[in-house]
Design an enzyme around this catalytic site. Sequence first.
Site, PDB file in Angstrom:
ATOM      1  N   ALA A  82      21.367 -11.227 -73.822  1.00  0.00           N
ATOM      2  CA  ALA A  82      21.570  -9.911 -73.219  1.00  0.00           C
ATOM      3  C   ALA A  82      21.089  -8.820 -74.154  1.00  0.00           C
ATOM      4  O   ALA A  82      21.366  -8.849 -75.354  1.00  0.00           O
ATOM      5  CB  ALA A  82      23.055  -9.716 -72.894  1.00  0.00           C
ATOM      6  N   GLU A 115      21.518 -21.798 -66.942  1.00  0.00           N
ATOM      7  CA  GLU A 115      21.480 -21.383 -65.538  1.00  0.00           C
ATOM      8  C   GLU A 115      21.114 -19.909 -65.491  1.00  0.00           C
ATOM      9  O   GLU A 115      21.605 -19.129 -66.300  1.00  0.00           O
ATOM     10  CB  GLU A 115      22.849 -21.542 -64.840  1.00  0.00           C
ATOM     11  CG  GLU A 115      23.238 -22.957 -64.536  1.00  0.00           C
ATOM     12  CD  GLU A 115      23.928 -23.617 -65.722  1.00  0.00           C
ATOM     13  OE1 GLU A 115      24.399 -22.885 -66.612  1.00  0.00           O
ATOM     14  OE2 GLU A 115      23.984 -24.857 -65.761  1.00  0.00           O
ATOM     15  N   TYR A 127      12.297 -17.215 -69.708  1.00  0.00           N
ATOM     16  CA  TYR A 127      12.457 -18.639 -70.032  1.00  0.00           C
ATOM     17  C   TYR A 127      11.194 -19.435 -69.679  1.00  0.00           C
ATOM     18  O   TYR A 127      10.800 -20.332 -70.423  1.00  0.00           O
ATOM     19  CB  TYR A 127      13.693 -19.210 -69.317  1.00  0.00           C
ATOM     20  CG  TYR A 127      14.984 -18.563 -69.786  1.00  0.00           C
ATOM     21  CD1 TYR A 127      15.377 -18.639 -71.120  1.00  0.00           C
ATOM     22  CD2 TYR A 127      15.811 -17.876 -68.903  1.00  0.00           C
ATOM     23  CE1 TYR A 127      16.548 -18.030 -71.561  1.00  0.00           C
ATOM     24  CE2 TYR A 127      16.987 -17.279 -69.336  1.00  0.00           C
ATOM     25  CZ  TYR A 127      17.345 -17.353 -70.662  1.00  0.00           C
ATOM     26  OH  TYR A 127      18.500 -16.764 -71.103  1.00  0.00           O
TER      27      TYR A 127
END
Length: 188
Positions: A82, A115, A127
């Site tokens: 984050a 996830e 990712y």
Amino acid sequence: MSYCVRVMTQDDIPAVSKLDRQIFPDMQMPTNFENELKNCMAHYLVAFEFDLPESKNSCEGSIIGYAGLWVMVSEAHIVNIAVDSNYRRCGLGELLLIALIELALDMNCNMMTLEARSSNITAQRLYQKYGFTSRGIRKGYYNDNREDGIIMTVDNINSKTFKDEYKKLKGDYQKKRGAAEIILTAPF
Ligand SMILES: CC(C)(COP(=O)(O)OP(=O)(O)OC[C@H]1O[C@@H](n2cnc3c(N)ncnc32)[C@H](O)[C@@H]1OP(=O)(O)O)[C@@H](O)C(=O)NCCC(=O)NCCS
């Protein structure tokens, strides 16, 4: 802009919790960093901005991002990455992902997985850039809105294929973003 990433400590918890609430205002159960830091499977990193060369190595100031990894035997599960909304699109999320991969390699992991919300294309792109591919869907995985979670995985971070590509991406990062400091040892 240069960044420094280091291991999260107890003293960082108030600032990280505040940042976490800012970034995920809708989260019903905010991350309990006190518990996470006591969990021997969990490994958390925090990110700072610094100006070269004066404050190099300081790795202090306002926390502008964090990332977490759970390590279970040879599997590293990315809990979160984050970045403060004022610092996005400047390479910090990528640096935090690089730091998590370094951590996973240091801890002899093979597989990395996570996830991501099906709507979170930004995270999925990050990712994907580092070789994570979609492996399935966890239906209604997120409690707040029952959104599906996309499972994203790299099977073997020790493979030559992954390492070659990873080395290239890190080189590209350094060329584009300049120096960054990653300190993976605990500062105490
Ligand atoms: C996802 C997040 C961590 C990305 O951080 P960031 O610092 O803005 O990302 P970076 O600048 O390092 O970008 C790295 C890569 O991510 C992808 N990316 C980042 N922002 C993107 C955007 N707005 N659209 C598409 N791809 C994006 C790109 O692949 C980018 O590589 P590039 O610069 O070569 O295009 C950040 O948006 C964030 O904190 N979001 C809220 C929390 C969250 O959703 N976390 C993920 C949980 S799984």
